[in-house]
Design a protein around this motif. Sequence first.
Motif, PDB file in Angstrom:
ATOM      1  N   GLY A 179      19.031 -33.563  32.670  1.00 31.72           N
ATOM      2  CA  GLY A 179      19.912 -33.726  31.510  1.00 31.72           C
ATOM      3  C   GLY A 179      21.300 -33.135  31.660  1.00 31.72           C
ATOM      4  O   GLY A 179      21.982 -32.916  30.665  1.00 31.72           O
ATOM      5  N   GLY A 180      21.725 -32.854  32.891  1.00 30.42           N
ATOM      6  CA  GLY A 180      23.093 -32.366  33.082  1.00 30.42           C
ATOM      7  C   GLY A 180      23.258 -30.892  32.749  1.00 30.42           C
ATOM      8  O   GLY A 180      22.298 -30.170  32.485  1.00 30.42           O
ATOM      9  N   GLN A 181      24.530 -30.483  32.754  1.00 30.86           N
ATOM     10  CA  GLN A 181      24.846 -29.058  32.563  1.00 30.86           C
ATOM     11  C   GLN A 181      24.382 -28.542  31.199  1.00 30.86           C
ATOM     12  O   GLN A 181      24.531 -29.225  30.184  1.00 30.86           O
ATOM     13  CB  GLN A 181      26.364 -28.874  32.692  1.00 30.86           C
ATOM     14  CG  GLN A 181      26.790 -27.426  32.596  1.00 30.86           C
ATOM     15  CD  GLN A 181      28.294 -27.264  32.828  1.00 30.86           C
ATOM     16  OE1 GLN A 181      28.967 -28.197  33.242  1.00 30.86           O
ATOM     17  NE2 GLN A 181      28.804 -26.086  32.548  1.00 30.86           N
ATOM     18  N   ALA A 182      23.828 -27.339  31.208  1.00 32.84           N
ATOM     19  CA  ALA A 182      23.372 -26.717  29.953  1.00 32.84           C
ATOM     20  C   ALA A 182      24.494 -25.895  29.340  1.00 32.84           C
ATOM     21  O   ALA A 182      25.501 -25.605  29.997  1.00 32.84           O
ATOM     22  CB  ALA A 182      22.163 -25.836  30.230  1.00 32.84           C
ATOM     23  N   HIS A 183      24.283 -25.492  28.113  1.00 31.83           N
ATOM     24  CA  HIS A 183      25.216 -24.606  27.393  1.00 31.83           C
ATOM     25  C   HIS A 183      26.613 -25.218  27.230  1.00 31.83           C
ATOM     26  O   HIS A 183      27.616 -24.518  27.292  1.00 31.83           O
ATOM     27  CB  HIS A 183      25.344 -23.237  28.095  1.00 31.83           C
ATOM     28  CG  HIS A 183      24.020 -22.593  28.376  1.00 31.83           C
ATOM     29  ND1 HIS A 183      23.154 -22.208  27.384  1.00 31.83           N
ATOM     30  CD2 HIS A 183      23.404 -22.286  29.553  1.00 31.83           C
ATOM     31  CE1 HIS A 183      22.069 -21.684  27.923  1.00 31.83           C
ATOM     32  NE2 HIS A 183      22.186 -21.726  29.243  1.00 31.83           N
ATOM     33  N   VAL A 184      26.692 -26.538  27.066  1.00 31.64           N
ATOM     34  CA  VAL A 184      27.969 -27.173  26.720  1.00 31.64           C
ATOM     35  C   VAL A 184      27.962 -27.308  25.198  1.00 31.64           C
ATOM     36  O   VAL A 184      27.274 -28.156  24.648  1.00 31.64           O
ATOM     37  CB  VAL A 184      28.114 -28.565  27.397  1.00 31.64           C
ATOM     38  CG1 VAL A 184      29.433 -29.203  26.996  1.00 31.64           C
ATOM     39  CG2 VAL A 184      28.022 -28.433  28.902  1.00 31.64           C
ATOM     40  N   TRP A 201      38.870 -33.784  23.887  1.00 29.20           N
ATOM     41  CA  TRP A 201      37.627 -34.525  23.656  1.00 29.20           C
ATOM     42  C   TRP A 201      37.085 -35.048  24.982  1.00 29.20           C
ATOM     43  O   TRP A 201      35.881 -34.940  25.263  1.00 29.20           O
ATOM     44  CB  TRP A 201      37.880 -35.677  22.677  1.00 29.20           C
ATOM     45  CG  TRP A 201      36.641 -36.438  22.351  1.00 29.20           C
ATOM     46  CD1 TRP A 201      36.334 -37.710  22.721  1.00 29.20           C
ATOM     47  CD2 TRP A 201      35.512 -35.962  21.593  1.00 29.20           C
ATOM     48  NE1 TRP A 201      35.104 -38.073  22.249  1.00 29.20           N
ATOM     49  CE2 TRP A 201      34.565 -37.015  21.550  1.00 29.20           C
ATOM     50  CE3 TRP A 201      35.208 -34.752  20.961  1.00 29.20           C
ATOM     51  CZ2 TRP A 201      33.347 -36.893  20.893  1.00 29.20           C
ATOM     52  CZ3 TRP A 201      33.984 -34.640  20.309  1.00 29.20           C
ATOM     53  CH2 TRP A 201      33.067 -35.692  20.275  1.00 29.20           C
ATOM     54  N   ALA A 202      37.969 -35.592  25.828  1.00 28.79           N
ATOM     55  CA  ALA A 202      37.546 -36.099  27.133  1.00 28.79           C
ATOM     56  C   ALA A 202      36.952 -34.973  27.974  1.00 28.79           C
ATOM     57  O   ALA A 202      35.954 -35.156  28.671  1.00 28.79           O
ATOM     58  CB  ALA A 202      38.730 -36.736  27.853  1.00 28.79           C
ATOM     59  N   GLU A 203      37.549 -33.792  27.852  1.00 29.73           N
ATOM     60  CA  GLU A 203      37.018 -32.667  28.627  1.00 29.73           C
ATOM     61  C   GLU A 203      35.635 -32.267  28.126  1.00 29.73           C
ATOM     62  O   GLU A 203      34.751 -31.937  28.919  1.00 29.73           O
ATOM     63  CB  GLU A 203      37.988 -31.479  28.569  1.00 29.73           C
ATOM     64  CG  GLU A 203      39.178 -31.717  29.478  1.00 29.73           C
ATOM     65  CD  GLU A 203      40.189 -30.584  29.485  1.00 29.73           C
ATOM     66  OE1 GLU A 203      39.965 -29.593  28.758  1.00 29.73           O
ATOM     67  OE2 GLU A 203      41.189 -30.709  30.205  1.00 29.73           O
ATOM     68  N   TYR A 204      35.455 -32.336  26.798  1.00 25.23           N
ATOM     69  CA  TYR A 204      34.124 -32.025  26.259  1.00 25.23           C
ATOM     70  C   TYR A 204      33.099 -33.059  26.720  1.00 25.23           C
ATOM     71  O   TYR A 204      31.993 -32.729  27.136  1.00 25.23           O
ATOM     72  CB  TYR A 204      34.157 -31.966  24.725  1.00 25.23           C
ATOM     73  CG  TYR A 204      32.778 -32.088  24.133  1.00 25.23           C
ATOM     74  CD1 TYR A 204      31.828 -31.080  24.332  1.00 25.23           C
ATOM     75  CD2 TYR A 204      32.392 -33.229  23.434  1.00 25.23           C
ATOM     76  CE1 TYR A 204      30.546 -31.197  23.839  1.00 25.23           C
ATOM     77  CE2 TYR A 204      31.108 -33.355  22.941  1.00 25.23           C
ATOM     78  CZ  TYR A 204      30.187 -32.340  23.141  1.00 25.23           C
ATOM     79  OH  TYR A 204      28.920 -32.466  22.666  1.00 25.23           O
ATOM     80  N   VAL A 205      33.459 -34.336  26.672  1.00 21.40           N
ATOM     81  CA  VAL A 205      32.495 -35.401  26.960  1.00 21.40           C
ATOM     82  C   VAL A 205      32.224 -35.535  28.458  1.00 21.40           C
ATOM     83  O   VAL A 205      31.078 -35.677  28.867  1.00 21.40           O
ATOM     84  CB  VAL A 205      32.977 -36.745  26.374  1.00 21.40           C
ATOM     85  CG1 VAL A 205      32.042 -37.884  26.788  1.00 21.40           C
ATOM     86  CG2 VAL A 205      33.052 -36.679  24.857  1.00 21.40           C
ATOM     87  N   PHE A 206      33.280 -35.489  29.272  1.00 23.26           N
ATOM     88  CA  PHE A 206      33.121 -35.886  30.673  1.00 23.26           C
ATOM     89  C   PHE A 206      33.219 -34.749  31.691  1.00 23.26           C
ATOM     90  O   PHE A 206      32.725 -34.890  32.796  1.00 23.26           O
ATOM     91  CB  PHE A 206      34.177 -36.938  31.043  1.00 23.26           C
ATOM     92  CG  PHE A 206      34.114 -38.179  30.206  1.00 23.26           C
ATOM     93  CD1 PHE A 206      33.004 -39.014  30.257  1.00 23.26           C
ATOM     94  CD2 PHE A 206      35.150 -38.517  29.357  1.00 23.26           C
ATOM     95  CE1 PHE A 206      32.939 -40.159  29.481  1.00 23.26           C
ATOM     96  CE2 PHE A 206      35.092 -39.665  28.583  1.00 23.26           C
ATOM     97  CZ  PHE A 206      33.988 -40.485  28.637  1.00 23.26           C
ATOM     98  N   TYR A 207      33.897 -33.675  31.352  1.00 21.45           N
ATOM     99  CA  TYR A 207      34.184 -32.668  32.381  1.00 21.45           C
ATOM    100  C   TYR A 207      33.058 -31.655  32.481  1.00 21.45           C
ATOM    101  O   TYR A 207      32.700 -31.022  31.497  1.00 21.45           O
ATOM    102  CB  TYR A 207      35.509 -31.942  32.077  1.00 21.45           C
ATOM    103  CG  TYR A 207      36.738 -32.750  32.386  1.00 21.45           C
ATOM    104  CD1 TYR A 207      36.807 -34.090  32.020  1.00 21.45           C
ATOM    105  CD2 TYR A 207      37.824 -32.188  33.046  1.00 21.45           C
ATOM    106  CE1 TYR A 207      37.931 -34.850  32.289  1.00 21.45           C
ATOM    107  CE2 TYR A 207      38.963 -32.939  33.320  1.00 21.45           C
ATOM    108  CZ  TYR A 207      39.008 -34.273  32.933  1.00 21.45           C
ATOM    109  OH  TYR A 207      40.123 -35.012  33.197  1.00 21.45           O
TER     110      TYR A 207
END
Lengths: 110, 206
Positions: free
Chosen positions: A20-25, A39-45
Amino acid sequence: MLLISCPWCGPRDETEYHYGGQAHVAYPHSPADLDDRQWAEYVFYRDNTKGPFAERWMHSTGCRRWFNVLRDTVTNEVLAAYRIGEPRPEPQQAAAHAAAQAVAHAGGER
Amino acid sequence: MAEQITAGPARLRRSPLAHLEERMRAATVTGPRGVSLSEWPYITMVSLRVDPESEAAARIEKTLGAPLPRRCGDTTSAGPHTVLWLGPDEWMVVSQAEHPALTAELTEALDGDPGSVVDVSANRTTLELSGPMAREVLEKGCALDLHPRAFEPGQAVSTQVGPVPVILWQTDEAPSYRLFPRASFADYLARWLLDAIDEYARPEVT
């Protein structure tokens, strides 16, 4: 093949899990106030860590619960598995935690 | 709630493995290398989700006559019902009772509190794998430690056999196992098991 210890079911093969990808985002506190770049950094980075990396996994053919795993991206060693809401263990703690869990599953879980 | 069908179409239903019944019977091996495979169709299964610490859980335990198991692998039984642990707030009740009656009883015990009671009898079918070689057959495709020191009668886990997700429940020391694959995977799993059983019908290669 990774051997991941689900916090509810114990050690199982990697094929029983979903990644499920990186945790604690964290979800942004007020998403409407973000500009497009934020927003792009939150969604994709995501981080591209070399070393211990906290990531989400889901035990899809077992208890179907999401939880977090601390994995070393260099050695592929699973350092710790902990439930959602629990703090991310430090790598040194994690090693001790993993050892304790192995003992608990070998002895305590019958 | 959807109306339960109790007559008419029930006579016309086909189990997911009806077409393999003959082949499974013919594959039976007897003796010290014995193992047999059969389907037990139409067993009542109810999916139950509730907070185990809630009052609703206590009412459900009273209705079932058995506590809800709290640990992975554990099962509890009372009369016709066996409760299998699937998750920290999720169980499957496998029962000899009729499914409309059991679903109604548990729904009444939940009494509108947060949680769910759903009749999932048609979701999965049941395969029984039994005999001295049953564990060896499973070990060809299941990574779990099924040795008696780690897995014993009365334990049930949700895992994979070959590539198929199943609930695996050991019922006795023969050993006998019940496997619950989803209906659409049952044909593949039964054929996979028939292939795995095949070698025990021939002389042992040493």
